[in-house]
Motif scaffolding. Structure first.
Motif, PDB file in Angstrom:
ATOM      1  N   ILE A   7       1.020  -1.101   0.109  1.00 22.66           N
ATOM      2  CA  ILE A   7       0.055   0.099   0.111  1.00 22.66           C
ATOM      3  C   ILE A   7       0.893   1.375   0.081  1.00 22.66           C
ATOM      4  O   ILE A   7       1.756   1.427   0.839  1.00 22.66           O
ATOM      5  N   GLN A  24      -2.318  -3.969   7.135  1.00 23.20           N
ATOM      6  CA  GLN A  24      -2.931  -3.296   6.105  1.00 23.20           C
ATOM      7  C   GLN A  24      -4.396  -2.941   6.616  1.00 23.20           C
ATOM      8  O   GLN A  24      -4.741  -1.517   6.349  1.00 23.20           O
ATOM      9  N   GLN A  30      -8.791   3.290   5.400  1.00 26.00           N
ATOM     10  CA  GLN A  30      -9.930   2.578   4.659  1.00 26.00           C
ATOM     11  C   GLN A  30      -9.843   3.239   3.387  1.00 26.00           C
ATOM     12  O   GLN A  30      -9.724   4.414   3.057  1.00 26.00           O
ATOM     13  N   CYS A  31     -10.554   2.668   2.448  1.00 24.71           N
ATOM     14  CA  CYS A  31     -10.859   3.260   1.179  1.00 24.71           C
ATOM     15  C   CYS A  31     -12.297   2.886   0.788  1.00 24.71           C
ATOM     16  O   CYS A  31     -13.099   2.263   1.375  1.00 24.71           O
ATOM     17  N   ASP A  42      -7.886  -0.892   3.270  1.00 27.40           N
ATOM     18  CA  ASP A  42      -7.185  -1.064   1.964  1.00 27.40           C
ATOM     19  C   ASP A  42      -6.468  -2.200   1.723  1.00 27.40           C
ATOM     20  O   ASP A  42      -6.169  -3.102   2.947  1.00 27.40           O
ATOM     21  N   ALA A  46      -9.516  -5.036   0.501  1.00 27.28           N
ATOM     22  CA  ALA A  46     -10.378  -4.077  -0.549  1.00 27.28           C
ATOM     23  C   ALA A  46     -10.398  -4.907  -1.968  1.00 27.28           C
ATOM     24  O   ALA A  46     -11.532  -5.058  -2.378  1.00 27.28           O
TER      25      ALA A  46
END
Length: 95
Positions: A7, A24, A30-31, A42, A46
């Motif tokens: 990431i 992670q 967060q996304c 993420d 994700a």
């Protein structure tokens, strides 16, 4: 096998995949899924969300991903799921 967090160039390395996934989920922002708007951790989680909740075509349209990028993510998912104790990850994230 060592597992590296990919990431945003993080590069932190872990001895096991479970620690990498927990890292992670807890150490990075967060996304929001560009397909459905769900907010998810993420990284692996994700990608897992995108590929289990949505079709490949939806992913390609929402993210502008190439076939190579889709294959790369599918291979990553497969490698992680082959190696990971998903119950251990869930237990750690529930703490």
């Amino acid at each position: 096998m060592a597992w590296e967090c990919g990431i945003d160039g993080c590069g932190e390395v872990f001895a096991d995949v479970e620690s990498a996934v927990v890292h992670q989920a807890t150490e990075h922002d967060q996304c929001e899924c560009k397909v459905c708007g769900t907010v998810v951790p993420d990284g692996y989680l994700a990608i897992r969300h995108a590929f289990t909740e949505h079709s490949r075509a939806e992913f390609v349209r929402a993210y502008g991903a190439s076939s190579a990028e889709v294959r790369e993510r599918e291979e990553l998912l497969s490698a992680i799921e082959d190696a990971a104790d998903t119950e251990a990850i869930a237990t750690e994230l529930d703490r």
